[in-house]
Design a protein around this motif. Sequence first.
Motif, PDB file in Angstrom:
ATOM      1  N   TYR A  10      -3.457   4.324  -3.804  1.00  0.00           N
ATOM      2  CA  TYR A  10      -3.521   5.704  -4.750  1.00  0.00           C
ATOM      3  C   TYR A  10      -4.797   6.341  -4.946  1.00  0.00           C
ATOM      4  CZ  TYR A  10       1.215   4.120  -6.287  1.00  0.00           C
ATOM      5  OH  TYR A  10       2.580   3.542  -6.114  1.00  0.00           O
ATOM      6  N   ARG A  11      -5.001   7.521  -4.993  1.00  0.00           N
ATOM      7  CA  ARG A  11      -6.361   8.197  -5.571  1.00  0.00           C
ATOM      8  C   ARG A  11      -6.026   9.388  -6.484  1.00  0.00           C
ATOM      9  NH1 ARG A  11      -8.074   4.500  -3.118  1.00  0.00           N
ATOM     10  NH2 ARG A  11      -9.399   4.354  -1.456  1.00  0.00           N
ATOM     11  N   MET A  12      -7.045   9.731  -7.242  1.00  0.00           N
ATOM     12  CA  MET A  12      -7.057  10.798  -7.882  1.00  0.00           C
ATOM     13  C   MET A  12      -7.658  12.118  -7.017  1.00  0.00           C
ATOM     14  SD  MET A  12      -6.187  11.909 -11.122  1.00  0.00           S
ATOM     15  CE  MET A  12      -6.317  10.453 -11.948  1.00  0.00           C
ATOM     16  N   ARG A  13      -6.735  13.259  -6.982  1.00  0.00           N
ATOM     17  CA  ARG A  13      -6.997  14.505  -6.119  1.00  0.00           C
ATOM     18  C   ARG A  13      -6.746  15.717  -7.174  1.00  0.00           C
ATOM     19  NH1 ARG A  13      -5.081  11.799  -0.787  1.00  0.00           N
ATOM     20  NH2 ARG A  13      -6.869  10.978  -0.126  1.00  0.00           N
ATOM     21  N   SER A  14      -7.541  16.524  -7.199  1.00  0.00           N
ATOM     22  CA  SER A  14      -7.462  17.664  -8.254  1.00  0.00           C
ATOM     23  C   SER A  14      -6.593  17.101  -9.504  1.00  0.00           C
ATOM     24  CB  SER A  14      -6.702  18.729  -7.405  1.00  0.00           C
ATOM     25  OG  SER A  14      -7.319  18.762  -6.238  1.00  0.00           O
ATOM     26  N   GLY A  15      -7.006  16.171 -10.091  1.00  0.00           N
ATOM     27  CA  GLY A  15      -6.455  15.716 -11.350  1.00  0.00           C
ATOM     28  C   GLY A  15      -5.198  14.951 -11.091  1.00  0.00           C
ATOM     29  N   ASN A  16      -4.567  14.788 -10.103  1.00  0.00           N
ATOM     30  CA  ASN A  16      -3.270  14.277 -10.022  1.00  0.00           C
ATOM     31  C   ASN A  16      -3.267  13.071  -9.209  1.00  0.00           C
ATOM     32  OD1 ASN A  16      -1.761  16.565 -11.020  1.00  0.00           O
ATOM     33  ND2 ASN A  16      -2.458  17.654  -9.175  1.00  0.00           N
ATOM     34  N   ILE A  17      -2.509  12.056  -9.679  1.00  0.00           N
ATOM     35  CA  ILE A  17      -2.584  10.677  -8.678  1.00  0.00           C
ATOM     36  C   ILE A  17      -1.725  10.917  -7.565  1.00  0.00           C
ATOM     37  CG2 ILE A  17      -1.654   8.524  -8.864  1.00  0.00           C
ATOM     38  CD1 ILE A  17      -2.346   8.419 -11.846  1.00  0.00           C
ATOM     39  N   THR A  18      -2.066  10.766  -6.526  1.00  0.00           N
ATOM     40  CA  THR A  18      -1.390  10.630  -5.352  1.00  0.00           C
ATOM     41  C   THR A  18      -1.398   9.714  -4.212  1.00  0.00           C
ATOM     42  OG1 THR A  18      -3.533  11.753  -3.754  1.00  0.00           O
ATOM     43  CG2 THR A  18      -2.135  13.094  -5.120  1.00  0.00           C
ATOM     44  N   VAL A  19      -0.522   9.407  -3.555  1.00  0.00           N
ATOM     45  CA  VAL A  19      -0.404   8.327  -2.796  1.00  0.00           C
ATOM     46  C   VAL A  19      -1.236   8.330  -1.145  1.00  0.00           C
ATOM     47  CG1 VAL A  19       1.227   6.989  -1.125  1.00  0.00           C
ATOM     48  CG2 VAL A  19       2.019   7.909  -3.323  1.00  0.00           C
ATOM     49  N   VAL A  20      -2.238   7.574  -0.979  1.00  0.00           N
ATOM     50  CA  VAL A  20      -2.805   7.485   0.115  1.00  0.00           C
ATOM     51  C   VAL A  20      -1.875   6.897   1.181  1.00  0.00           C
ATOM     52  CG1 VAL A  20      -4.913   6.757   1.358  1.00  0.00           C
ATOM     53  CG2 VAL A  20      -5.013   7.531  -1.073  1.00  0.00           C
ATOM     54  N   GLU A  21      -1.238   7.598   2.163  1.00  0.00           N
ATOM     55  CA  GLU A  21      -0.276   7.200   2.986  1.00  0.00           C
ATOM     56  C   GLU A  21      -0.887   5.863   3.966  1.00  0.00           C
ATOM     57  OE1 GLU A  21       3.282   6.354   3.903  1.00  0.00           O
ATOM     58  OE2 GLU A  21       3.115   7.884   2.387  1.00  0.00           O
ATOM     59  N   ASP A  22      -1.831   6.045   4.337  1.00  0.00           N
ATOM     60  CA  ASP A  22      -2.116   4.998   5.334  1.00  0.00           C
ATOM     61  C   ASP A  22      -2.404   3.742   4.462  1.00  0.00           C
ATOM     62  OD1 ASP A  22      -2.897   6.622   7.220  1.00  0.00           O
ATOM     63  OD2 ASP A  22      -4.933   7.023   7.179  1.00  0.00           O
ATOM     64  N   GLU A  23      -2.755   3.708   3.153  1.00  0.00           N
ATOM     65  CA  GLU A  23      -2.745   2.581   2.432  1.00  0.00           C
ATOM     66  C   GLU A  23      -1.330   2.073   1.968  1.00  0.00           C
ATOM     67  OE1 GLU A  23      -5.743   3.088  -0.754  1.00  0.00           O
ATOM     68  OE2 GLU A  23      -7.423   3.053   0.383  1.00  0.00           O
ATOM     69  N   ALA A  24      -0.605   3.131   1.675  1.00  0.00           N
ATOM     70  CA  ALA A  24       0.736   2.772   1.174  1.00  0.00           C
ATOM     71  C   ALA A  24       1.494   2.046   2.397  1.00  0.00           C
ATOM     72  CB  ALA A  24       1.525   4.041   1.087  1.00  0.00           C
ATOM     73  N   GLU A  25       1.177   2.286   3.895  1.00  0.00           N
ATOM     74  CA  GLU A  25       1.657   1.694   4.696  1.00  0.00           C
ATOM     75  C   GLU A  25       1.272   0.045   4.829  1.00  0.00           C
ATOM     76  OE1 GLU A  25       4.436   0.825   7.632  1.00  0.00           O
ATOM     77  OE2 GLU A  25       4.207   2.633   6.480  1.00  0.00           O
ATOM     78  N   ILE A  26       0.029  -0.056   4.504  1.00  0.00           N
ATOM     79  CA  ILE A  26      -0.652  -1.344   4.434  1.00  0.00           C
ATOM     80  C   ILE A  26       0.203  -2.203   3.479  1.00  0.00           C
ATOM     81  CG2 ILE A  26      -2.582  -2.751   3.810  1.00  0.00           C
ATOM     82  CD1 ILE A  26      -4.327  -0.129   5.540  1.00  0.00           C
ATOM     83  N   VAL A  27       0.258  -1.476   2.123  1.00  0.00           N
ATOM     84  CA  VAL A  27       0.920  -1.999   1.100  1.00  0.00           C
ATOM     85  C   VAL A  27       2.540  -2.469   1.414  1.00  0.00           C
ATOM     86  CG1 VAL A  27       1.883  -1.851  -1.238  1.00  0.00           C
ATOM     87  CG2 VAL A  27      -0.420  -1.080  -0.604  1.00  0.00           C
ATOM     88  N   ARG A  28       3.016  -1.601   2.089  1.00  0.00           N
ATOM     89  CA  ARG A  28       4.442  -1.966   2.599  1.00  0.00           C
ATOM     90  C   ARG A  28       4.442  -3.411   3.729  1.00  0.00           C
ATOM     91  NH1 ARG A  28       4.324   3.567   3.752  1.00  0.00           N
ATOM     92  NH2 ARG A  28       5.168   4.608   1.851  1.00  0.00           N
ATOM     93  N   MET A  29       3.442  -3.379   4.533  1.00  0.00           N
ATOM     94  CA  MET A  29       3.321  -4.562   5.370  1.00  0.00           C
ATOM     95  C   MET A  29       3.092  -5.834   4.658  1.00  0.00           C
ATOM     96  SD  MET A  29       0.720  -6.737   6.960  1.00  0.00           S
ATOM     97  CE  MET A  29      -0.672  -5.995   6.385  1.00  0.00           C
ATOM     98  N   ILE A  30       2.164  -5.674   3.552  1.00  0.00           N
ATOM     99  CA  ILE A  30       1.898  -6.818   2.862  1.00  0.00           C
ATOM    100  C   ILE A  30       3.158  -7.355   2.007  1.00  0.00           C
ATOM    101  CG2 ILE A  30       0.578  -7.912   0.809  1.00  0.00           C
ATOM    102  CD1 ILE A  30      -1.606  -5.753   1.612  1.00  0.00           C
TER     103      ILE A  30
END
Length: 68
Positions: A10-30
């Motif tokens: 996750y990252r903060m972008r323009s005041g909103n919490i957003t999913v970082v898809e590349d990292e989310a894929e790593i989390v799914r793999m883990i």
Amino acid sequence: MANRTLPFGYRMRSGNITVVEDEAEIVRMIFASHAEGSSYEKLASGLNSRDIPFSPGRLWNKNAVARL
């Protein structure tokens, strides 16, 4: 989580919490690998050997993986 204010994936972008898809894929793999029996230590070692940083300048360790 020292300087990290949001969990990996996750990252903060323009005041909103957003999913970082590349990292989310790593989390799914883990999660999938752990469900199949991989230890936290083995997962951390695999992430480090693939040069996937936990955060800039920080390597994975079993505790970082377990916190996911």
